[in-house]
Design a protein around this motif. Structure first.
Motif, PDB file in Angstrom:
ATOM      1  N   ARG A 218       0.840  -1.180   0.000  1.00 19.37           N
ATOM      2  CA  ARG A 218       0.000   0.000   0.000  1.00 19.37           C
ATOM      3  C   ARG A 218       0.882   1.239   0.000  1.00 19.37           C
ATOM      4  O   ARG A 218       1.694   1.423   0.921  1.00 19.37           O
ATOM      5  N   LEU A 219       0.725   2.050  -1.008  1.00 17.90           N
ATOM      6  CA  LEU A 219       1.444   3.308  -1.101  1.00 17.90           C
ATOM      7  C   LEU A 219       0.590   4.422  -0.496  1.00 17.90           C
ATOM      8  O   LEU A 219      -0.641   4.404  -0.606  1.00 17.90           O
ATOM      9  N   SER A 220       1.269   5.378   0.105  1.00 17.21           N
ATOM     10  CA  SER A 220       0.593   6.539   0.677  1.00 17.21           C
ATOM     11  C   SER A 220       1.158   7.801   0.051  1.00 17.21           C
ATOM     12  O   SER A 220       2.340   7.859  -0.285  1.00 17.21           O
ATOM     13  N   CYS A 221       0.317   8.800  -0.073  1.00 11.92           N
ATOM     14  CA  CYS A 221       0.734  10.108  -0.568  1.00 11.92           C
ATOM     15  C   CYS A 221       0.132  11.149   0.360  1.00 11.92           C
ATOM     16  O   CYS A 221      -1.070  11.432   0.293  1.00 11.92           O
ATOM     17  N   ALA A 222       0.971  11.692   1.225  1.00  9.37           N
ATOM     18  CA  ALA A 222       0.526  12.697   2.187  1.00  9.37           C
ATOM     19  C   ALA A 222       0.694  14.079   1.580  1.00  9.37           C
ATOM     20  O   ALA A 222       1.776  14.426   1.107  1.00  9.37           O
ATOM     21  N   ALA A 223      -0.376  14.851   1.598  1.00  7.00           N
ATOM     22  CA  ALA A 223      -0.357  16.189   1.023  1.00  7.00           C
ATOM     23  C   ALA A 223      -0.295  17.239   2.118  1.00  7.00           C
ATOM     24  O   ALA A 223      -0.813  17.033   3.221  1.00  7.00           O
ATOM     25  N   SER A 224       0.327  18.360   1.790  1.00  6.83           N
ATOM     26  CA  SER A 224       0.340  19.506   2.692  1.00  6.83           C
ATOM     27  C   SER A 224       0.257  20.765   1.844  1.00  6.83           C
ATOM     28  O   SER A 224       0.549  20.749   0.647  1.00  6.83           O
TER      29      SER A 224
END
Length: 115
Positions: free
Chosen positions: A18-24
């Protein structure tokens, strides 16, 4: 918009990641589309999956039925669940944000699938 991808690694064929992409810098709920691309060695970058602000999803034919893109607006994070991985899924995976047709890119995360 800043994007931080993570979750890559080495997995055997048939396995899952599972890949995650955290945005800010901006809420993903307000972003037109969040996308996952990949680039294999010697190949062009290709679109793998996308999810709109309304929750609609789309997939490349090569991953349809195996990959699932989702979003958690509370965590400001987009995920790519990858099941039944194949050696040909080996690539650097990138997340991107389509903000009014202006793309923001995260750094890639390497996925290696061994046979």
């Amino acid at each position: 918009v800043q994007l931080q991808a993570s979750g890559g690694g080495l997995v055997q064929a048939g396995g899952s990641l599972r890949l995650s992409c955290a945005a800010s810098g901006r809420s993903i709920a307000s972003i037109n589309g969040m996308l996952w691309y990949r680039q294999a060695p010697g190949k062009q970058r290709e679109l793998v999956a996308a999810i709109t602000s309304g929750g609609s999803t789309s997939y490349a034919d090569s991953v349809n039925g195996r990959f699932t893109v989702s979003r958690d607006n509370a965590k400001n994070t987009v995920y790519l669940q990858m099941n039944s991985l194949k050696p040909e899924d080996t690539a650097v995976y990138y997340c991107a944000a389509d903000v009014d047709r202006l793309y923001y890119w995260g750094q890639g995360t390497l996925v290696t699938v061994s046979s």
